[in-house]
Design an enzyme around this catalytic site. Structure first.
Site, short mmCIF file in Angstrom:
data_model
loop_
_atom_site.label_atom_id
_atom_site.label_comp_id
_atom_site.label_asym_id
_atom_site.label_seq_id
_atom_site.Cartn_x
_atom_site.Cartn_y
_atom_site.Cartn_z
N HIS A 221 54.97 71.74 50.11
CA HIS A 221 55.31 71.94 48.69
C HIS A 221 55.70 73.39 48.48
O HIS A 221 56.63 73.68 47.74
CB HIS A 221 54.10 71.56 47.83
CG HIS A 221 54.38 71.50 46.37
ND1 HIS A 221 55.36 70.70 45.83
CD2 HIS A 221 53.81 72.16 45.33
CE1 HIS A 221 55.37 70.85 44.52
NE2 HIS A 221 54.45 71.72 44.18
N HIS B 166 62.10 75.99 42.72
CA HIS B 166 61.23 74.84 42.44
C HIS B 166 61.82 74.03 41.28
O HIS B 166 61.76 74.46 40.13
CB HIS B 166 59.84 75.34 42.08
CG HIS B 166 58.82 74.25 41.97
ND1 HIS B 166 59.09 72.94 42.28
CD2 HIS B 166 57.52 74.26 41.56
CE1 HIS B 166 58.02 72.20 42.07
NE2 HIS B 166 57.05 72.98 41.65
N CYS C 79 55.25 68.25 39.06
CA CYS C 79 56.00 68.70 40.23
C CYS C 79 55.90 67.72 41.39
O CYS C 79 56.61 67.87 42.38
CB CYS C 79 55.52 70.08 40.66
SG CYS C 79 55.51 71.29 39.31
N ASP D 178 70.58 24.91 58.36
CA ASP D 178 69.22 24.88 58.87
C ASP D 178 69.22 25.17 60.37
O ASP D 178 70.17 24.80 61.08
CB ASP D 178 68.56 23.52 58.61
CG ASP D 178 67.06 23.59 58.82
OD1 ASP D 178 66.38 24.28 58.03
OD2 ASP D 178 66.58 22.99 59.80
#
EC number: 2.3.1.86
Length: 1692
Positions: A1315, A1356, A1135, A1569
């Site tokens: 979470h 989830h 997860c 340059d």
């Protein structure tokens, strides 16, 4: 003769020798031929006698030490058994031990019952969850936290049990899968009884021992099964402390004769065989005679019974009506109750929103709102809230937000003065009166307007005591209070109490109050609000499903709930007698709420309007029952519960809702009768025996405007008041009722019943019905007249056109503009200038930024998910995109049946659909088929949880009918089943007849409802990769997750403003883009096909194996979209895969391995995975959730007290990370900065999914860090990177370093994206981890982070979880909106200690979001965190010119991408699959190995390819110069930027002249340059000048006025020419004399010598043109090599 024939056939092998043939002759065997049998001889069998009487209850099991003496004694052959073991009920201990032993895979006798499940599982949380889940399924009424209780105490020892759901299923499975044919549960019981004398209950106990030690495979014979049972029975006997003796049956012939023994097993088998034969014959005869054996024999009796029952039902229905019967059905269920007590979190939200959001702006404009806000804070006052207010106030003083200082001071004062005071309800009642008006259009409108001549806190009290129409005091007329028995007038005291309550408030702290009938807008609902404000614990009932009313009450609690208050919402039908009993019992019962009610308000009612006496029917009876009879029942149940608990000194106050309407209005059914009936309770107090339990207070409720019962009468309320009657607002009447529950009036009520009259004088009004009728007629007439006048005006206007035309009020239907949603660009002066110190401390080339993102999930795209997450609904554009995604509409641009049309049409009918019509037409379908919902088989490869399929193994008990199969298949059957299959070839074919014989084991499919996992967050129904443009031939070949990811990556490029991913290779090499997409499961569908479908012999694609690899998805993304050669790394962090992907890419970019990375995760929702999660008890049990009244959308509830597991989802999330300088060079949008990331494992343990705290190491440092002088925040002259900061050692944690690199501190973190899976363990562990980190790093107490729990709307998805979370954080920073966790209806009280977090349950607009921290956890010790910083900090590192240049380019890119994306969506071509590589095969190797190879854009077609002649794309001179200058600007000093810009403009002008305005010219090489004059000092070095300059060049320089400029310009020119030659360098110290710069009239010329001439010719150059452009402190040299075969002009 027959015997001889058979013998001959056997000898010739025509017939098997073992064939059993009997030969009978009529002369010798007539009885056998005629089936005549002798009567069986009666054998005297002595009944076994149990000499010990069976105990009444289960005997206590002996200790194991005693069980050692138990034995199995073999029976002597001659002695018959005479004793039977006493049968005893099963004990809970036996079942518990069996279940635990089976899970632990240990012998049952080794399970100590003195230990708990947690101890036995030794830290394996998954195993622990499984066992506890089995216990809950097996037993009822388990104690809380059963995992912590010793096994022997789990279920009462005296409780005798039958097998529960789990044990029954295990026994059934044991018998079906491990026992031989015909040895079923019945046979097992008979065997144990016949051999060991065990009764049915002891036999079950033996089988419990068996499930703890199942055979590894099916037992091959009955003998093997009997041996297994004998061993198991011996183990049981050892535990039970009994002695087993084998039983036998003996029969003796008379004295001295021979004796014989009858084997009961053989006898039973013979009996079974005969019975089986008889059944076959019976079935054959029934089939022949066409008799239905399934038809019940007593069908006529059943039909007669059905008729009788139907007649009874019809009689009940005719008497009471179906409506009445339905109306009394019970609905109460304690499972459906919802609890709200998180007042502390609401207080945090209020204070944090005040200081970080825009709340202070609203409060500054509204004095009443400010006063209510301060009252709310004072009612929630506590030490932690005060500390939080003071801390945020100090921060505000530093930031000086206008208008906030005064509010903060008043808030602090309100809180500090009320910390020790109980909650007090201060009701603000603006006195209003009714007003009815009729508009010009004839619309009747009712309004509330202020009453004249009254104002202030006591305005309502003034109204009650105002004089009547005759100028006399009217207090007793409007309201009164009397003692019902003594008739003592208590009105003046009540009026004083009203004034006191309005001034000082009312406290209900600690009171338990039941209110029925509190629907939205009702008086009861307002009473609930007041009680909650006063700190009461309220039980409120609703007649509807809680899911439909919960949002209203949740919002009420958040607005009004004071400290100590609680609101419990439960479904209840007051018309049901059972509900009345069950509700009150639940409140009083110790296993329920265990409370004694302080007050009951039975306010439930139902309208009966329009019913006169002749129309009274069943509905009126139902309402009468609800409002009268059920109130009596409910109060009676309160009395019973009080008496059962001996509560006789605390009477419950009952507020009876009476009415002054005693038939006054008329036409209201039995309403008046119901109210009059309640008045009898006032007298019953004295005449009956319950005065110690109840205290009665009758409340006559007057005319209350705005309630459901009175809505129809509101328009005539003004007319009633004109006749001297006072009407009340809902708030006023609720205040009156709540005031009656204050202590002073409760005391009076306990002494004697009270009668409170709040009728407003209505009962004294004569001819009320006539007055109302006349007023209604007058109003309706006025409305009719207004409508008629308007119609006349319209006709006159149309005829004469002299009147002005009415202005059109119909709004023009809006078209929807589909946009990607690019981030806003901050204002340089307002937002970036204050951060100018970052210009010297941060290098964009050492920064990782997010330049694009996308997702595909339950709500479709990231844009659509954000609309739902932040607003709760789709916008018009959102509905349009969703309808397209779900294939409800499609876009057309061409001829249709109605002509040429451009726009949306219905996908099925082709009918045109305007953008503004989409929500109305498809909104319900969209909402029903998106988000978290019941699993749709169409979206999950046909998986239907209501019919989850299993294979059930059975042993065949009879030979099955033959079937035909090929010979190969037949042989395969024989190989598997051996002699249990017979095969007979069919003549003339290659097929065989196959018969499965008795004894074979076969698996039969069965379907079982799997409600546990029947809810998920699936993609919107109708989503198809075809809509995105993926070719149809690829769709079946790829796994769905690969299709999701390809679509996501394509959309992520659009969000980066990149319409063709190949454009990237104009700026970076093919190898410099990494692919870090990860997954936890990979291609689940293809994996299932490879394993299951092959086993089931289904056809599968030949290359299915490749689709099962986790890295295959990343490969498809590269093959179809990019064709890069950069690394493909496939993180697998369960997860936490999304975080691991970000972390890997961050390291890759910062270590210079890549310059751009595609990161994210993908996963599917799959049947087998869903089942696996359910067995771990990780996911939510849908069956239980439905029983609790939860909708699928409510089942994911992170941080909620009632959470019970996560809801699965699937999809993909993607970000494009890029090095900062590349993003600026390309002009890509910057959504955010990845400031730091980490991954961490965890401690020693045995549980793979257990949440850990290893991620704390992100904050590891030695105490409070003391930054040294080289820190970016203290030394503004040093440029530092996040990597170098992370390596500072022990004094600075990686987390602190990530913030410090941008001049931020730990206090500057504003948001924590959790979470938050909605599991019990994670949602406590994660806040604890974050709070520990904040404490350790010294975050100031009282400044909580906003905690975002995205999974409340998405579920989830496993691997994409962190990717979706990161997308959400980027959207939070851009929109400055904190989304709500709406499903957290009651935040877990355990989280009150997480003081560094605030859990928003409503969206909050904030002023700024500076930084966020994102946390993710995965099974298998995967923990990760990411720190993100707002993009303005990145832009602050740029000077104004660079930022303006970037802003122009990114704005142009954004507009182009918006147009391209809208076109791609409407044409179903978002994914543009690459058909071939952008280079020729022969060029592949040199392109791969040349780090400077770059792709070329075709100016005409816009396509990209590698030019064979110019694989470095050096021909694009202007682009090269622009990139060089832009890069130099990033590193230049701020005061040098203008000079650089001047030189660049001069160089660009020269290039324009040379190329004629074209971006490319026919060149072979280009060299550019740049020299910074302030840093150039080589001209002072004689050796340098001697080695690198010719004599002519030295002479020119020395003649110049500015020798430094002369040498620097020549040196820059030499470097540019050297780059133009593309020759191999001889090292940094190589001399440059062979390149000479010669002065010329128009421009300097190039003269080459020696090896340089060879290099020029080798490069195919005919000429080299040179330009030197000067700025204030710098110069730029550009050399263009012109290809050609003519003489070289550079040899001069």
């Amino acid at each position: 003769m027959g015997q001889k024939t058979i013998k001959r056939k056997i000898q010739s092998a025509e017939r098997p020798a073992e064939a059993d043939v009997a030969f009978l002759a009529s002369t010798q065997h007539s009885k056998d031929l005629c089936y005549e049998y002798d009567a069986p001889e009666e054998v005297a069998v002595e009944e076994p006698v149990d000499e010990t009487p069976a105990p009444e209850t289960a005997p206590e099991r002996p200790p194991l030490s005693r069980a050692k003496t138990a034995a199995v004694k073999p029976q002597e052959t001659a002695a018959p058994t005479t004793a039977t073991i006493a049968d005893v009920p099963l004990s809970a201990e036996e079942i518990v031990r069996a279940l635990v032993a089976r899970k632990l895979k240990k012998p049952i006798l080794s399970i100590p019952t003195s230990k708990s499940v947690k101890e036995l599982c030794n830290g394996k949380s998954t195993l622990q969850n499984e066992i506890v889940g089995d216990f809950h399924s097996e037993f009822t009424n388990l104690p809380d936290r059963p995992e912590d209780i010793p096994l022997k105490e789990l279920v009462p020892a005296s409780q005798s049990l039958m097998l529960g759901r789990v044990s029954s299923a295990l026994l059934s499975k044991l018998v079906s899968s491990k026992m031989p044919a015909r040895f079923n549960a019945d046979a097992i019981g008979k065997y144990l009884a016949s051999k060991w004398g065990l009764g049915p209950l002891r036999s079950v106990a033996v089988m419990l021992f068996a499930i703890a030690a199942e055979p590894e495979a099916r037992l091959g014979s009955v003998a093997a099964a009997e041996k297994y049972l004998d061993d198991t029975a011996a183990k049981y006997a050892e535990w039970a402390g009994i002695t087993l003796q084998e039983r036998s049956t003996q029969s003796s012939a008379g004295g001295g004769g021979s004796s014989g023994t009858v084997d009961p097993t053989v006898l039973a088998e013979l009996t079974k065989t005969n019975t089986r034969l008889a059944k076959r014959q019976f079935q054959a005869l029934a089939e022949y005679l066409q008799v239905d054996l399934m038809k019940p024999s007593s069908e006529q009796e059943s039909e007669a019974l059905a008729v009788e029952l139907q007649q009874k039902l019809d009689a009940w229905t005719a008497e009471f009506s179906e409506e009445f019967l339905a109306g009394v059905a019970p609905t109460f269920s304690e499972k459906k109750s919802r609890r709200y007590n998180a007042w502390w979190n609401a207080a945090r939200q209020d204070v944090l929103a005040l200081f970080s959001g825009n709340l202070q702006e609203d409060l500054s404009r509204d004095a009443a709102a400010l006063e209510a806000f301060l009252d709310r804070l004072s009612n929630r006052a506590g030490e932690s809230l005060l500390a939080m207010t003071r801390s945020l106030s100090r921060r505000n003083q530093a930031n000086a937000i206008p208008g906030l200082t005064d509010i903060a001071r008043r808030a602090e004062k309100a809180i500090s003065s009320c910390i020790d005071r109980p909650a007090t309800a201060k009701v603000h009642l603006p006195a209003t009166r009714p007003r009815t008006t009729v508009s010009d259009e004839g619309d009747i409108k009712f309004n509330e307007v202020p009453r004249p001549d009254v104002s202030g806190h006591a305005a309502y009290a003034d109204v009650l005591q105002a004089k009547d129409l005759n100028g006399h005091p009217a207090a007793a007329r409007f309201v009164s209070l009397k003692s019902a028995h003594s008739h003592t007038d208590l009105t003046n005291g009540m009026l004083d109490r009203i004034r006191t309550a309005l001034d000082s408030g009312m406290s209900f702290a600690g009171k338990n109050i039941l209110i029925t009938g509190a629907g939205q807008g009702s008086i009861g609902a307002e009473v609930v609000r007041i009680l909650l404000t006063g700190g009461a614990r309220v039980i409120v009932t609703t007649s509807r499903e809680p899911s439909s009313t919960a949002k209203y009450f949740q919002q009420m609690y958040e607005e009004s709930g004071a400290k100590g208050s609680e609101l419990i919402l439960t479904r209840f039908n007051q018309a049901s007698a059972k509900d009345c009993e069950n509700l009150v019992d639940h409140i009083y019962d110790s296993s329920g709420l265990d409370r004694d009610l302080d007050a009951v308000l039975p306010f439930a009612a139902a309208p009966e309007g329009g019913t006169e006496i002749q129309d009274v029917g069943a509905k009126n009876e139902l309402v009468h029952r609800l409002m009268l009879a059920s109130v009596f029942r409910m109060l009676g149940r309160v009395i019973k519960n009080k008496r059962d608990r001996s509560i006789d000194c605390h009477p419950t106050q009952v507020l009876l809702p009476l009415s002054p309407n005693h038939g006054t209005f008329g036409g209201d059914g039995m309403y008046a009768e119901s109210k009059l009936g309640l008045e009898s309770l006032v007298n019953r107090v004295q005449s009956e025996s319950w005065s110690d339990e109840l205290a009665i207070c009758g409340v006559k409720i007057g005319w209350t405007r705005g309630t459901g019962l009175m809505n129809a009468n509101d328009i005539v309320a003004e007319a009633i008041e004109d006749h001297g009657v006072l009407t009340f607002s809902v708030q006023e009447m609720a205040f009156n009722i709540a005031m009656l529950m204050t202590p002073e009036l409760v005391d009076l009520c306990e002494n004697a019943p009270l009668m409170a009259d709040f009728g407003g004088g209505l009962s004294a009004l004569e001819d009320c019905a006539k007055i109302l009728s006349a007023a209604r007629t007058e109003i309706n007439t006025a409305a009719d007249v207004a409508r008629a006048v308007k119609a006349e005006d319209d006709l006159e206007r149309a005829a004469s056109r002299t009147l002005p035309a009415p202005s059109s009020t119909s709004p023009v239907a809006k078209k929807s503009m589909l946009r990607i949603g690019f981030p806003r660009l901050p204002d340089f002066e307002l937002e970036l200038s204050p951060l100018e110190h970052l210009r010297d401390i941060k290098d964009p080339s050492e920064t990782v930024v997010v330049v694009g993102f996308s997702e595909l999930g339950p709500w479709g795209s990231a844009r659509l998910r954000w609309e739902i997450e932040s607003k709760g609904d789709f916008s018009q554009v959102g509905y349009m995109e969703m309808a397209w995604m779900m294939d409800l509409i499609k876009h057309v641009d061409g001829p249709t049946k109605n002509g040429y049309y451009v726009g949306w049409v219905d996908s099925k009918t082709g009918e045109s659909v305007h953008d503004a019509e989409i929500e109305a037409r498809y909104g319900e379908v969209i909402r029903k088929h998106s988000g978290i919902r019941f699993v749709d088989p169409e979206g999950s490869a046909g998986y239907d949880p209501s019919k989850k399929e299993y294979l059930h193994e059975v042993a065949v008990e009879e030979d099955l009918p033959e079937f035909e199969a090929s010979s190969a298949t037949a042989e395969a059957f024989r190989l598997r089943h051996g002699t249990n299959v017979s095969i007979s070839p069919i003549e003339g074919t290659e097929n065989c007849r196959v018969q499965v014989k008795r004894g074979a084991s076969i698996k039969i499919p069965k379907s079982v409802p799997f409600t546990w996992g029947s809810v998920a967050g699936q993609l919107p129904k109708g989503w198809s990769p075809k809509k995105y443009g993926i070719p149809e031939d690829l769709i079946p070949q790829l796994d769905p997750v690969s299709l999701y990811t390809i679509c996501c990556v394509a959309e992520a490029f659009y969000s980066a403003g990149i319409t063709d991913p190949l454009e990237i290779f104009k700026y970076i090499h093919l190898s410099e883009i990494g692919n870090f997409l990860g997954s936890s499961m990979g291609g689940a569908l293809k994996t299932r096909q490879m394993y299951r479908d092959i086993y089931l012999d289904k056809d599968i694609q030949s290359d299915v194996l490749q689709e099962t690899y986790l890295n295959t998805t990343g490969a498809w993304v590269n093959m179809l979209l990019l064709g890069s050669t950069g690394p493909i790394k496939t993180p697998m962090g369960a997860c936490a895969t999304g975080v691991e992907s970000i972390d890997s890419a961050f390291e890759s970019i910062m270590s210079d391995k890549t310059r751009m990375c595609i990161v994210g995760g993908f996963d599917d929702f799959h049947e087998d995975e869903s089942y696996g999660f359910s067995t771990m008890k990780a996911t939510v049990n849908v069956e239980e959730e439905l029983a609790k009244g939860r909708l699928p959308s409510e089942m994911s509830r992170p941080t909620a007290e009632s959470r019970s597991g996560f809801v699965e989802a699937h999809g993909c999330g993607v970000q494009i990370l890029c090095r900062g300088d590349v993003a600026l060079e390309m002009g890509l949008p910057v959504y955010g900065i990845i400031a730091g990331s980490t991954m961490a494992a965890d401690k020693v343990g045995r549980s793979v999914p257990a949440p850990g705290q290893g991620i704390l190491t992100f904050a590891r440092e030695t105490g409070q860090a003391q930054l040294d002088k080289s820190s970016p925040s203290t030394n503004t002259t040093s440029r530092t990177s996040s990597v170098s900061l992370a390596r500072r050692g022990a004094t600075v944690s990686p987390l602190r370093a990530s913030l410090d690199a941008w001049g931020l501190t730990i206090d500057d973190l504003d948001v924590a994206s959790l979470h938050g899976t909605s599991t019990k363990a994670n949602d406590l562990n994660e806040p604890e981890v974050i709070c520990k980190q904040m404490d350790h790093l010294g975050r100031t107490p009282g400044r909580p982070l906003w905690a975002i729990c995205q999974k409340s709307v998405t579920g989830h998805p496993k691997a994409p979880a962190a990717a979706w979370m990161l997308n959400g954080c980027l959207q939070v920073m851009d929109s400055r909106t904190i989304p709500a966790n709406r499903n957290a209806d009651n935040v877990d009280p355990a989280l009150q200690t997480a003081t560094h977090l605030c859990f928003p349950t409503r969206p909050v607009r904030v002023q700024d979001v500076r930084a966020f921290i994102l946390t993710s956890f995965g099974f298998g010790q995967k923990g990760g965190q990411v720190v993100g910083v707002a993009p303005k900090y990145f832009f602050a590192t740029l000077d104004e010119e660079v930022y303006k240049d970037y802003s122009v380019r990114v704005t142009k890119r954004s507009k182009t991408a918006d147009r391209a994306y809208a076109k791609a969506l409407m044409s179903n071509a978002i994914v543009k699959v690459q058909d071939h590589s952008p280079y020729e095969q022969e060029d592949q190797s040199r392109i791969f190995m040349d780090p400077l190879s770059r792709i070329t854009e075709d100016a005409e077609t816009g396509s990209y390819h590698f030019d064979t002649k110019d694989i470095r794309n050096v021909a694009d001179v202007k682009a090269r110069l622009t990139r060089l200058v832009r890069g130099e600007r990033l590193n230049a000093r701020p005061d040098a930027a203008s000079g650089l810009a001047q030189a660049a403009r001069s160089a660009q002008a020269w290039i324009e002249k040379q190329t004629g305005g074209r971006s490319s010219v026919d060149t072979s090489t280009v060299g550019i340059d740049l020299v910074d004059l302030s840093a150039f000092s080589a001209h002072e070095n004689e050796t340098f000048i001697e080695r690198n300059f010719t004599e002519q060049e030295k002479a020119f320089a020395k003649q110049s006025l500015d020798q430094k400029m002369a040498f620097a310009s020549r040196w820059a020119a030499k470097e540019a020419v050297f780059k133009c030659l593309h020759t191999q360098t001889k090292g940094a110290g190589a001399a440059m004399k062979d390149i000479e710069i010669v002065k010329s009239d128009n421009a300097p010329k190039v003269k080459l010598h020696n090896d340089c001439i060879k290099a020029g010719r080798k490069a195919g150059l005919e000429d080299i043109q040179l330009s030197i452009s000067h700025g204030e402190d710098c110069l730029i040299a550009v050399a263009i090599g012109i290809a050609g075969n003519g003489p070289a002009k550079y040899t001069l």
